[in-house]
Design a protein around this motif. Sequence first.
Motif, mmCIF file in Angstrom:
data_model
loop_
_atom_site.group_PDB
_atom_site.id
_atom_site.type_symbol
_atom_site.label_atom_id
_atom_site.label_comp_id
_atom_site.label_asym_id
_atom_site.label_seq_id
_atom_site.Cartn_x
_atom_site.Cartn_y
_atom_site.Cartn_z
ATOM 1 N N ASN A 252 0.714 -1.057 0.032
ATOM 2 C CA ASN A 252 -0.063 0.107 0.140
ATOM 3 C C ASN A 252 0.866 1.234 -0.037
ATOM 4 O O ASN A 252 0.556 2.259 0.767
ATOM 5 N N PHE A 253 1.754 1.381 -0.882
ATOM 6 C CA PHE A 253 2.647 2.331 -1.226
ATOM 7 C C PHE A 253 1.675 3.633 -1.640
ATOM 8 O O PHE A 253 1.025 3.347 -2.757
ATOM 9 N N ASP A 254 1.827 4.841 -1.277
ATOM 10 C CA ASP A 254 1.049 5.844 -2.104
ATOM 11 C C ASP A 254 1.834 6.226 -3.361
ATOM 12 O O ASP A 254 3.034 6.253 -3.624
ATOM 13 N N VAL A 255 1.003 5.909 -4.481
ATOM 14 C CA VAL A 255 1.381 5.976 -5.783
ATOM 15 C C VAL A 255 2.489 7.459 -6.066
ATOM 16 O O VAL A 255 3.468 7.192 -6.551
ATOM 17 N N GLN A 256 1.755 8.538 -5.744
ATOM 18 C CA GLN A 256 2.406 9.873 -6.232
ATOM 19 C C GLN A 256 3.581 10.004 -5.228
ATOM 20 O O GLN A 256 4.733 10.476 -5.522
ATOM 21 N N SER A 257 3.687 9.493 -4.189
ATOM 22 C CA SER A 257 4.939 9.661 -2.927
ATOM 23 C C SER A 257 5.923 8.610 -3.794
ATOM 24 O O SER A 257 7.087 9.131 -3.779
ATOM 25 N N ALA A 258 5.681 7.492 -3.982
ATOM 26 C CA ALA A 258 6.862 6.681 -4.330
ATOM 27 C C ALA A 258 7.159 7.063 -5.789
ATOM 28 O O ALA A 258 8.460 7.110 -5.938
ATOM 29 N N TYR A 259 6.593 7.550 -6.623
ATOM 30 C CA TYR A 259 6.936 8.406 -7.830
ATOM 31 C C TYR A 259 8.115 9.338 -7.465
ATOM 32 O O TYR A 259 9.188 9.468 -7.981
ATOM 33 N N GLN A 260 7.858 10.208 -6.663
ATOM 34 C CA GLN A 260 8.657 11.282 -6.297
ATOM 35 C C GLN A 260 10.012 10.828 -5.678
ATOM 36 O O GLN A 260 11.019 11.586 -5.637
#
Length: 834
Positions: A623-631
């Motif tokens: 359950n990683f946050d997609v936007q946070s993981a991309y950054q």
Amino acid sequence: MKRILYIILFVFVGLIGVMAVAPLFFKNSISLQLKTEINKHIEGTVDFERFHISLFNKFPKVEIQMVGLSIAGTGNFRNDTLVSANEISGTITLAGLLKRKELKITRLNIVGADILLKTIEGGYANWDIVPVGETGTAVADSTENGIVVMLDDLQLSGLNLTYVDVPSGMLFLLKNSSAQSEGEIAGNRMNFDIEAQSEEMVFEYDSVKYISNTKVRATSKMLFDSEKTNFIFSEGKVWLNDLQLDVDGSFSIPSDSMYFDLNLTNNSKDFKALLNMVPADYKPYLEKVQAEGTAIITGSFKGWYHEENYPAFRLAVEIADGIFKYTDLPEKIEQINLGAVISKPQGGFDDLVADVSKASASLRGMPVNMQLKITTPVSDPVYVARLQGEIDFNVLNKTIPMEGVDLQGKLNADLALEGRQSDIGNSAYDRFKSNGRIILDHFVYRSEALKQPLNIQSGVVQFTTPKVEVKSLNGNIGQSHFSMSGYLTDYLPYFLKNGTLRGDFTLNSDFINLTELAAIRLPQIEKEPGPAVVQPSVPATDSILAFHVPGRMDMKFRSAIKQAVFDRMEMKQISGLIAIHDQTLELTNLDMEMLQGKLTVNGSYTGNEQMQPDFDFKLNVENFDVQSAYQSLNMIRRYLPIAARSQGKISTRFSLKGKMNEKLELISSSLDGSGLFNTQQLMVVDNPTFSQLKGIIKSEKLKNVRVDDFTARFSVDKGNLEVNPFKTRIADQEATIQGTVSVKSELDFLLGFKLNRADLGDDINKGLGFVPGSQNIQQVDVGVKITGPVKDPNVSVDLDAARKQIMDEVKKAGAQEIQEKVKKIGDELKKLFK
């Protein structure tokens, strides 16, 4: 008169001609005689490049010269050159040249010589090259013709002497040495005045340099009795840097053994004179030193040397009431006392005893005492040692200049050990006594090489024979706070027998700034290369995160960290096991909360000289946050570019191995692995890739594209990512997705849509209404290809399946329906089949 002058001129020219031509007749025979004579007395390969004879240079004596001399070993030393010399020249008498029965060399000049003395396992030495007869004595010269050395002048320059004892790891070097001597010969006795010097002396034992950057100079009178092979030294003086020692005595070689009787004392008994022995590189530190007290050095070397039987040896150093103070610092070290003796009787080196009976000093009334004794160093070393005292680093800073280093706080130590090294190897710790403790109080270490100081508010380390126990160690480095406890075992075999150090520690922390710790070192200043020097490109020190994992360690670290930050990532509740063994770092169930989810890591890290460490990780992301993981994660930016404009959660389980660079970034071409990937509530917002489908799907469906939860399997081969086909719904349309992301960040994906007729673009839907049988078409098959660079992909639509689907429905329609609608198709049908 004129005729007499012609005769004299003719004779003179004739003599010069004879002197010029004569050497040509003797050159080959004397060269052969030299090689024969040398080879007759040694077992090895002797050769020289050129040989010259001159009657002019030293007339009335004859000069002989060898260029490129080399003496190579045999057997175990066949790959070693014992002696090499650029040039050796000497003088012989003219009578010796003519008779060639006995060549007496009276002058010798050696230029650019390298001498290698080497011993290996089994007691073999490369200088044992004298042939031995049946009686065990050296073979003597039985011929009348020979070479006799009767020197009255010796010149030596550019000598490099190397002594290597492989079994013990001992190395002795004399670099760029020279010597000069002048003498008188009276029968078998020769008197010499000798002067010698060496630019650097090095003594290394077991990879530790005890002496380096030390200049050596010596002068002496020597009497040599060639009949008895006896050397007597008098008025001998030796300078080690500026420390002068007086040497006298003798040694002789009566047979195949040697006898020594040498004595040594220091000329000046002043403590400051002893300090002058420090290597030249450190002498500037002593220019402002005031030193008082007495220092006495005595030594002797007496007895026989034959095979493994060595002379008795004794070297004693005694310092009394010493005072050491820098003139520009307020504090001083007082009551410096030392009593040290290294000695052995006649016999082997196992009888050697090193005894530091006292070594003490006082700093503002706080004494430090040490004793050390080592016996039977070869067979089974026995150690007796004690260290006791307190050091106030706040005072020490005012006593000794520490460039680039600042120490504060106090250290209290009381350590003792006694026992045999074999007891350590046999784990007989009950027979090896070791105990003591070290206490740190508000200890601070600052250095120009570190960006942040190390602070230890309190620390207690307890020593016993089985283990070193860290009772508590509390402190911080910059923003990172820590509290550590644990123990080390097998520390004595680690330090004394190259054993493996084992340990188990627990690290607790409320907060750790990993970004700050990773850049704790300051960048090194790179020197400008010279005009002819090409230096490799080396990353600045502060950009290097890769590290070597030390060898000979089996360590475990259990972590419990409440909060940590690294770059743009915040992590919480970090726990798990970190182990070190076989120069590998292993992570076991390392859990942490990050990116609004949870990460569990298992795997290994192995450093190397190329600063490209190997890794083999298994990761479980929940359950990683997609936007946070991309950054935050470069891997997401590389392999999941759609995440740039996405919302939602992602989870994945995968294994991945390969290499990292010096910044601990993944080297894409080295990656191999596999795993699965799933999403929760994924929404793609204003993605330019989907906007290219607005002619196919209604625009309002493409603004915020919802993707149903899915699970996809993938594999990585040499950095190329391949996604196996999986099904989901995108913008309420059924879709099958598969494709690849190449190691060069090139996309090649195929999305197979089944588009709902109600969601088709208005133009397509209107045109489709004119098609006979279109009332039976509720979904249209459309293929979408996404290719090209990750950052700017190309999107193309494939309508082949849609055309076939429509034609099939047309064929099923009746003739009357076709006739009624064919008139209405017109331009609308043309739009559909463009």
